[in-house]
Design a protein around this motif. Structure first.
Motif, PDB file in Angstrom:
ATOM      1  N   SER A  61      45.055-113.598  95.465  1.00 38.43           N
ATOM      2  CA  SER A  61      44.013-112.776  94.864  1.00 38.43           C
ATOM      3  C   SER A  61      42.919-113.669  94.294  1.00 38.43           C
ATOM      4  O   SER A  61      42.905-114.879  94.520  1.00 38.43           O
ATOM      5  N   MET A 113      47.978-106.886  90.608  1.00 41.04           N
ATOM      6  CA  MET A 113      48.979-107.640  91.365  1.00 41.04           C
ATOM      7  C   MET A 113      49.784-108.559  90.453  1.00 41.04           C
ATOM      8  O   MET A 113      50.932-108.883  90.759  1.00 41.04           O
ATOM      9  N   ASN A 114      49.203-108.968  89.323  1.00 45.82           N
ATOM     10  CA  ASN A 114      49.902-109.871  88.404  1.00 45.82           C
ATOM     11  C   ASN A 114      51.281-109.353  88.018  1.00 45.82           C
ATOM     12  O   ASN A 114      52.219-110.129  87.911  1.00 45.82           O
ATOM     13  N   CYS A 133      54.018-108.921  91.749  1.00 45.09           N
ATOM     14  CA  CYS A 133      54.555-109.907  92.690  1.00 45.09           C
ATOM     15  C   CYS A 133      55.147-111.090  91.919  1.00 45.09           C
ATOM     16  O   CYS A 133      54.767-111.369  90.790  1.00 45.09           O
ATOM     17  N   GLY A 142      43.241-111.676  88.921  1.00 48.00           N
ATOM     18  CA  GLY A 142      44.519-111.341  89.544  1.00 48.00           C
ATOM     19  C   GLY A 142      44.808-109.859  89.593  1.00 48.00           C
ATOM     20  O   GLY A 142      45.669-109.417  90.344  1.00 48.00           O
ATOM     21  N   ASN A 161      51.512-114.785  92.030  1.00 48.99           N
ATOM     22  CA  ASN A 161      50.167-114.370  92.405  1.00 48.99           C
ATOM     23  C   ASN A 161      49.277-115.608  92.314  1.00 48.99           C
ATOM     24  O   ASN A 161      49.025-116.099  91.206  1.00 48.99           O
ATOM     25  N   GLY A 189      51.379-112.994  96.204  1.00 48.12           N
ATOM     26  CA  GLY A 189      50.029-112.461  96.226  1.00 48.12           C
ATOM     27  C   GLY A 189      49.006-113.564  96.366  1.00 48.12           C
ATOM     28  O   GLY A 189      49.193-114.666  95.845  1.00 48.12           O
ATOM     29  N   GLY A 211      42.756-108.069  93.563  1.00 49.68           N
ATOM     30  CA  GLY A 211      44.103-107.891  93.029  1.00 49.68           C
ATOM     31  C   GLY A 211      44.410-106.450  92.687  1.00 49.68           C
ATOM     32  O   GLY A 211      45.434-106.156  92.076  1.00 49.68           O
TER      33      GLY A 211
END
Length: 189
Positions: free
Chosen positions: A144, A151-152, A155, A148, A158, A142, A121
């Motif tokens: 992942s 990216m949490n 997006c 995460g 996720n 995402g 992530g």
């Protein structure tokens, strides 16, 4: 490997799958809605990842543009990992962290879906692509693992595989990718 080691690997896979079943069915359902609404509206799906995640991005894109199970029309699934000229020129001129974001900016339009795949992530190139996708009003999904990562916050959804083992995360990512492809196939009766 001996039989005990093989059985341990299979058991670890099975345990991870059970965790996915127990905790991610709602997120996977939401991801299916994201991809099916994208296809129904005539938009495209852009995908990216590094290493094994690049292979997963290419795999899912091929299932869309070729076919998954049903013989249906080809759909716009594009892996941003396959054009070596673009990858190497962007990496050379702008830095590797921009190889996907530049392509998102080139190909992405509002309503398209960007799927970024990163087991941690935290892959810088994937994070930059999410930032570009958000600016261009693409939907963002995402895939992942671990916690995460960064990216949490980047997006809309996720889907975080509950594992710290890269192999288990990747195994679940391709399973989730196949579920997404089944949802798309179900659009065509």
């Amino acid at each position: 490997m001996n039989k005990i080691q093989i059985l341990n690997e299979l058991k670890d896979h099975q345990d991870t799958l059970q965790k996915v079943i127990d905790t991610l069915s709602g997120d996977i359902e939401e991801a299916c809605e994201m991809i099916t609404s994208t296809i129904k509206s005539g938009n495209k799906v852009l995908l990216a990842g590094n290493g094994g995640s690049a292979a997963d991005a290419q795999h899912i894109a091929a299932e869309l543009s070729g076919r998954f199970v049903k013989d249906r029309k080809p759909l716009p699934g594009i892996a941003l990992t396959v054009d070596t000229s673009a990858l190497t020129s962007i990496a050379n001129d702008y830095g590797y962290e921009h190889v996907f974001s530049r392509q998102v900016e080139a190909f992405g339009k509002p309503g398209d879906l960007f799927i970024g795949i990163s087991t941690s992530g935290n892959s810088p190139g994937i994070l930059a692509a999410f930032e570009s996708a958000k600016k261009l009003e693409l939907k963002t999904l995402g895939l992942s693992g671990r916690d995460g990562g960064k990216m949490n916050g980047l997006c809309q959804l996720n889907v975080i595989v509950p594992s710290n083992i890269t192999a288990r995360i990747q195994e679940m990512h391709i399973l989730i990718g196949h579920i997404l492809c089944t949802a798309v196939d179900n659009l065509f009766e």
